[in-house]
Design a protein around this motif. Sequence first.
Motif, short mmCIF file in Angstrom:
data_model
loop_
_atom_site.label_atom_id
_atom_site.label_comp_id
_atom_site.label_asym_id
_atom_site.label_seq_id
_atom_site.Cartn_x
_atom_site.Cartn_y
_atom_site.Cartn_z
N ILE A 1 0.84 -1.19 0.00
CA ILE A 1 0.00 0.00 0.00
C ILE A 1 0.88 1.25 0.00
N LEU A 2 0.70 2.06 -1.02
CA LEU A 2 1.49 3.28 -1.16
C LEU A 2 0.52 4.46 -1.22
N ALA A 3 1.05 5.66 -1.16
CA ALA A 3 0.16 6.81 -1.20
C ALA A 3 0.77 7.96 -1.95
N ILE A 4 -0.09 8.72 -2.60
CA ILE A 4 0.36 9.99 -3.18
C ILE A 4 -0.45 11.07 -2.51
N ASP A 5 0.26 11.91 -1.83
CA ASP A 5 -0.41 12.90 -1.00
C ASP A 5 0.16 14.27 -1.35
N PRO A 6 -0.57 15.02 -2.21
CA PRO A 6 0.00 16.31 -2.64
C PRO A 6 0.26 17.25 -1.47
N SER A 7 -0.52 17.13 -0.39
CA SER A 7 -0.30 18.04 0.73
C SER A 7 1.04 17.75 1.39
N ASP B 1 1.48 -9.09 -5.04
CA ASP B 1 0.51 -9.41 -6.09
C ASP B 1 -0.39 -8.23 -6.41
N VAL B 2 -0.66 -7.43 -5.37
CA VAL B 2 -1.56 -6.30 -5.55
C VAL B 2 -0.90 -5.06 -4.96
N ILE B 3 -0.91 -3.98 -5.72
CA ILE B 3 -0.37 -2.71 -5.22
C ILE B 3 -1.53 -1.72 -5.16
N ILE B 4 -1.75 -1.16 -4.00
CA ILE B 4 -2.83 -0.18 -3.85
C ILE B 4 -2.21 1.20 -3.64
N ILE B 5 -2.65 2.16 -4.43
CA ILE B 5 -2.14 3.52 -4.26
C ILE B 5 -3.29 4.42 -3.88
N GLU B 6 -3.16 5.03 -2.72
CA GLU B 6 -4.23 5.87 -2.19
C GLU B 6 -3.92 7.34 -2.46
N THR B 7 -4.94 8.10 -2.76
CA THR B 7 -4.73 9.54 -2.83
C THR B 7 -5.97 10.30 -2.41
N VAL B 8 -5.76 11.49 -1.89
CA VAL B 8 -6.88 12.37 -1.57
C VAL B 8 -7.14 13.19 -2.82
N GLY B 9 -8.39 13.45 -3.10
CA GLY B 9 -8.71 14.18 -4.33
C GLY B 9 -8.35 15.65 -4.27
N VAL B 10 -7.06 15.93 -4.27
CA VAL B 10 -6.62 17.32 -4.24
C VAL B 10 -5.77 17.59 -5.47
N GLY B 11 -5.99 18.75 -6.08
CA GLY B 11 -5.17 19.17 -7.22
C GLY B 11 -5.14 18.13 -8.32
N GLN B 12 -3.94 17.83 -8.76
CA GLN B 12 -3.77 16.92 -9.89
C GLN B 12 -3.54 15.48 -9.44
N SER B 13 -3.70 15.22 -8.14
CA SER B 13 -3.24 13.93 -7.64
C SER B 13 -3.99 12.74 -8.24
N GLU B 14 -5.29 12.92 -8.55
CA GLU B 14 -6.01 11.77 -9.13
C GLU B 14 -5.48 11.44 -10.52
N THR B 15 -5.23 12.50 -11.30
CA THR B 15 -4.70 12.27 -12.64
C THR B 15 -3.37 11.54 -12.55
N THR B 16 -2.57 11.96 -11.57
CA THR B 16 -1.26 11.35 -11.39
C THR B 16 -1.39 9.87 -11.03
N VAL B 17 -2.27 9.57 -10.10
CA VAL B 17 -2.44 8.17 -9.71
C VAL B 17 -3.06 7.36 -10.86
N HIS B 18 -4.02 7.98 -11.53
CA HIS B 18 -4.67 7.29 -12.66
C HIS B 18 -3.63 6.87 -13.70
N SER B 19 -2.58 7.71 -13.84
CA SER B 19 -1.59 7.41 -14.88
C SER B 19 -0.58 6.34 -14.46
N MET B 20 -0.78 5.75 -13.30
CA MET B 20 0.17 4.68 -12.90
C MET B 20 -0.54 3.42 -12.43
N VAL B 21 -1.87 3.36 -12.58
CA VAL B 21 -2.57 2.15 -12.12
C VAL B 21 -3.37 1.49 -13.25
N ASP B 22 -3.74 0.24 -13.00
CA ASP B 22 -4.55 -0.49 -13.98
C ASP B 22 -6.03 -0.23 -13.76
#
Length: 356
Positions: free
Chosen positions: A119-125, A180-201
């Motif tokens: 479990i990883l996270a992208i947190d723009p804050s 087997d499974v990688i989960i990337i969590e992000t809070v919907g701030v700024g561009q973070s969803e686009t960023t996560v979307h561009s690295m997940v299936d």
Amino acid sequence: MAKEKKSALKEGKGVSVSEITNLSRIKTIKEKRKSKINTEALVASILNKNITALSRAITLVESKNLTHLEQANTIIKACLPHANKSIRIGITGVPGVGKSTFIETLGKHLTSKGKRIAILAIDPSSTLTKGSILGDKTRMEDLVKDANAYIRPSASGDSLGGVARKTRETIILCEAAGFDVIIIETVGVGQSETTVHSMVDFFLLLKLAGAGDELQGIKRGIIEMADAIAINKADGDNLKRAKLAKVEFNRALHLYPEKSFNWHPKVTICSALKNEGIDAIWELILEYVAITSKNNYFYEKRNEQNKFWLIQTIEEQLKSDFFNTPKIKKELENQLQLIETNQTTPFAAADYLLKI
Ligand SMILES: Nc1nc2c(ncn2[C@@H]2O[C@H](COP(=O)(O)OP(=O)(O)OP(=O)(O)O)[C@@H](O)[C@H]2O)c(=O)[nH]1
Ligand SMILES: [Mg+2]
């Protein structure tokens, strides 16, 4: 090498210049050899699913030290042939929607099936505050203790692009370590969803049932990105509203054109707290992977993502090189002052700076 010479070198006395040069050359060779062995050993341990080695490698990836970054690159290169085998899932939703609770429940569901999850996270804050959404590991207290789960708080950095790059590299390391499974969590701030979307299936949007205004306050674009929407907290008094919200989302989603790869975004309800509907979401993800693997979209998307990240990395590097050049730093200050006093335009100033 004589001990006395070494201590003399330390103290800087009684040694000739050539001896000093020789000593430092030997030292460098020794250091290089040492770091090479370490790197190789680290890769071997990662491939052996050793979590301590994985964490050490991720720390190298996140480091600002140039030697560390060189080592990190060597490790990633060696890990690359062993990567790519996981299912990468992105999860987003407003604060409080239940992301951590959801990940904990889904995580336990998966580890109970013998899967290993990271479990990883992208947190723009966190790029500003050096905080982290996964700082609240307490919310995942069961998963933290689970030997088949690995939770890594988000990296901090100067820019979302920089953090994203580190996360991409961390994904490779985690895959090499057999997750087997990688989960990337992000809070919907700024561009973070686009960023996560561009690295997940698979991109999952968590929502709460509102009072009939489901589509308000939802950023356009997220709906297009979502492969599924799960309305969370569908329990107790909230169940009825969640069911209504599901109908409404489904109706709204049908206004969007079908995605080219035979997948129409699905809407489900769940209760992360009560562990209801979570297994159904996992089945949905598996269905998605099966369909898109069959029509090859799964691999095409990863290829597209890789190409996107190549361009992204170059842009990021050029930008950081430019702004970190001492002369640019100084001249930028001057140009900013000229703008303040109306003596130049932003375009003339940019033109001037880019031509330095
Ligand atoms: N009733 C109910 N409560 C839930 C559910 N999922 C989460 N919660 C509660 O909602 C609160 C927020 O949950 P979190 O999992 O921390 O939410 P989050 O989205 O990770 O929040 P941030 O990390 O702040 O972005 C907690 O008090 C949870 O217990 C659910 O399915 N049903
Ligand atoms: Mg959380």
